[in-house]
Design a protein around this motif. Structure first.
Motif: not given
Length: 182
Positions: A50-73
């Protein structure tokens, strides 16, 4: 400490398979390779990591950041051109996903929420992340999306070949020259 070694083994298997998938040029190699490698180690050695909840949370934050960073004007300027046809296509796919999700749930094949998340359009990472964040079984969701993804990727050459033939026969001008094969 007893869970650390199996977790490290699963992470190493995940990374190794991802690198192999990258070398073989398999699409979405970080996700597909990571999934296959982690599952192979976990199942092959009979682990129940079982992957610890903190690692799962950090992974979700990284995925969200990676997707959000692709949005440009200019993203929204380009989006206007595809709003109507894209909405129609997404609506049709959503409707089909809801219909099949409801049918799978009614037949007892999948839990209703997992069925809906499994059959909705979207990226593998995003749908699994959403499902895990909502407390559903990520393995079920990713399994369905992997079947969808591999089916699409394996059938893509045939679909493109048919599209070229249709264009050549019924759409393109006879004098028009262009690529014959995708």
């Amino acid at each position: 400490m007893t869970q650390l070694l199996p977790l490290l083994a699963v992470m190493a298997g995940s990374a190794a398979a991802a690198l192999i998938f990258r070398r073989c040029r398999i699409p979405l190699w970080p996700i597909t390779g990571g999934l296959v490698g982690a599952a192979a180690i976990n199942l092959g050695f009979g682990l129940a990591v079982q992957v610890p909840n903190l690692i799962v949370l950090l992974a979700q934050l990284l995925v969200g950041t990676a997707i959000g960073a692709t949005i440009a004007p200019d993203t929204f300027r380009q989006f206007r051109r595809f709003l109507a046809p894209g909405s129609l296509a997404v609506g049709a796919v959503l409707g089909a996903g809801l219909l099949f999700g409801w049918a799978f749930a009614a037949l007892g094949i999948l839990d209703p929420a997992e069925a809906m998340l499994s059959l909705m359009p979207g990226g593998v990472g995003e749908m699994v992340t959403a499902g895990v964040a909502l407390g559903f079984d990520g393995a079920v969701i990713i399994g369905a999306h992997m079947v969808r993804l591999f089916t699409v990727l394996l059938s893509l050459p045939l679909v493109l070949w048919v599209a070229v033939k249709i264009r050549q026969r019924w759409i393109a001008d006879p004098d028009e020259t262009g690529p014959q094969q995708p």
